[in-house]
Design an enzyme around this catalytic site. Structure first.
Site, PDB file in Angstrom:
ATOM      1  N   HIS A  73     -60.332  89.138  62.441  1.00 56.91           N
ATOM      2  CA  HIS A  73     -60.948  89.184  63.766  1.00 56.91           C
ATOM      3  C   HIS A  73     -60.103  90.118  64.634  1.00 56.91           C
ATOM      4  CE1 HIS A  73     -63.512  85.448  63.479  1.00 56.91           C
ATOM      5  NE2 HIS A  73     -62.618  85.133  62.553  1.00 56.91           N
ATOM      6  N   GLY A 117     -59.793  77.010  60.242  1.00 54.73           N
ATOM      7  CA  GLY A 117     -61.021  77.274  60.995  1.00 54.73           C
ATOM      8  C   GLY A 117     -61.915  78.326  60.353  1.00 54.73           C
ATOM      9  N   GLN A 118     -61.690  78.608  59.057  1.00 55.36           N
ATOM     10  CA  GLN A 118     -62.511  79.614  58.384  1.00 55.36           C
ATOM     11  C   GLN A 118     -63.895  79.048  58.082  1.00 55.36           C
ATOM     12  OE1 GLN A 118     -60.870  81.082  54.655  1.00 55.36           O
ATOM     13  NE2 GLN A 118     -62.310  82.810  54.596  1.00 55.36           N
ATOM     14  N   ASN A 146     -58.332  83.610  59.982  1.00 53.30           N
ATOM     15  CA  ASN A 146     -58.486  82.181  59.716  1.00 53.30           C
ATOM     16  C   ASN A 146     -58.558  81.978  58.206  1.00 53.30           C
ATOM     17  OD1 ASN A 146     -58.632  81.608  62.475  1.00 53.30           O
ATOM     18  ND2 ASN A 146     -60.843  81.967  62.521  1.00 53.30           N
ATOM     19  N   HIS A 152     -61.682  88.072  56.309  1.00 51.26           N
ATOM     20  CA  HIS A 152     -62.028  88.946  57.441  1.00 51.26           C
ATOM     21  C   HIS A 152     -60.955  88.854  58.504  1.00 51.26           C
ATOM     22  CE1 HIS A 152     -63.971  85.003  57.842  1.00 51.26           C
ATOM     23  NE2 HIS A 152     -63.739  85.085  59.134  1.00 51.26           N
ATOM     24  N   ASP A 162     -68.931  90.915  65.829  1.00 54.90           N
ATOM     25  CA  ASP A 162     -69.217  89.500  65.561  1.00 54.90           C
ATOM     26  C   ASP A 162     -70.487  89.091  66.312  1.00 54.90           C
ATOM     27  OD1 ASP A 162     -67.148  86.913  64.659  1.00 54.90           O
ATOM     28  OD2 ASP A 162     -68.995  86.475  65.768  1.00 54.90           O
TER      29      ASP A 162
HETATM   30  P1  AMP Z   1     -64.295  82.450  60.692  1.00 53.92           P
HETATM   31  O1  AMP Z   1     -64.660  81.206  61.457  1.00 53.92           O
HETATM   32  O2  AMP Z   1     -62.904  82.915  60.895  1.00 53.92           O
HETATM   33  O3  AMP Z   1     -64.666  82.304  59.225  1.00 53.92           O
HETATM   34  O4  AMP Z   1     -65.191  83.606  61.302  1.00 53.92           O
HETATM   35  C1  AMP Z   1     -66.473  83.908  60.874  1.00 53.92           C
HETATM   36  C2  AMP Z   1     -67.095  84.742  61.945  1.00 53.92           C
HETATM   37  O5  AMP Z   1     -68.222  85.386  61.414  1.00 53.92           O
HETATM   38  C3  AMP Z   1     -67.560  83.958  63.178  1.00 53.92           C
HETATM   39  O6  AMP Z   1     -66.893  84.444  64.323  1.00 53.92           O
HETATM   40  C4  AMP Z   1     -69.061  84.231  63.214  1.00 53.92           C
HETATM   41  O7  AMP Z   1     -69.554  84.349  64.525  1.00 53.92           O
HETATM   42  C5  AMP Z   1     -69.168  85.520  62.428  1.00 53.92           C
HETATM   43  N1  AMP Z   1     -70.450  85.769  61.776  1.00 53.92           N
HETATM   44  C6  AMP Z   1     -71.143  84.940  60.973  1.00 53.92           C
HETATM   45  N2  AMP Z   1     -72.251  85.539  60.513  1.00 53.92           N
HETATM   46  C7  AMP Z   1     -72.248  86.803  61.032  1.00 53.92           C
HETATM   47  C8  AMP Z   1     -73.131  87.921  60.920  1.00 53.92           C
HETATM   48  N3  AMP Z   1     -74.251  87.877  60.177  1.00 53.92           N
HETATM   49  N4  AMP Z   1     -72.808  89.050  61.591  1.00 53.92           N
HETATM   50  C9  AMP Z   1     -71.689  89.110  62.352  1.00 53.92           C
HETATM   51  N5  AMP Z   1     -70.816  88.088  62.487  1.00 53.92           N
HETATM   52  C10 AMP Z   1     -71.095  86.952  61.838  1.00 53.92           C
END
Ligand code: AMP
Length: 112
Positions: free
Chosen positions: A100, A91-92, A85, A98, A29
């Protein structure tokens, strides 16, 4: 489709990959919330857990298996957390399903 995680799958934008196979990939991340913070994503574009169908059950199981394997590989022997999420209240922020995988520190409950 303007999906940042699909672009990572396609190699159009870079990511620090930790693992990939025919069904999924795992990368670090960009904004880590723990010493280890990976995202495990399906290659196939699925919006969220709210959008899966029975036909995706094996794929979801695979994402869990890969998460567990990565936790082992990365030495998270004291425990770890997996989070999915889903939707606005969940909180998505990226609309490509994905997992985490967080570890390397003690987590708290309930989450914020
Ligand atoms: P969510 O809030 O559950 O949708 O998580 C999305 C996650 O994607 C967040 O933790 C971001 O920091 C991560 N994220 C967004 N863009 C990128 C990227 N280009 N490379 C790696 N992580 C990313």
């Amino acid at each position: 489709m303007d999906c940042i995680f699909c672009k990572i799958v396609d190699g159009a934008i870079p990511a620090r990959k930790e693992y990939e196979d025919g069904l999924c990939l795992a990368f670090h991340d960009v904004n880590p919330q723990a010493p280890t913070h990976l995202l495990v994503i399906p290659r196939q574009h699925l919006v969220s857990l709210a959008h899966v169908e029975p036909e995706h059950a094996a794929l979801l199981g695979h994402l869990m298996q890969v998460s567990a394997d990565l936790a082992k590989k990365l030495g998270l022997t004291n425990g770890f957390r997996v989070v999915l999420n889903s939707g606005a209240d969940g909180g998505q922020t990226v609309d490509h399903l994905h997992v985490h995988l967080l570890g390397g520190r003690a987590m708290h409950w309930p989450p914020g």
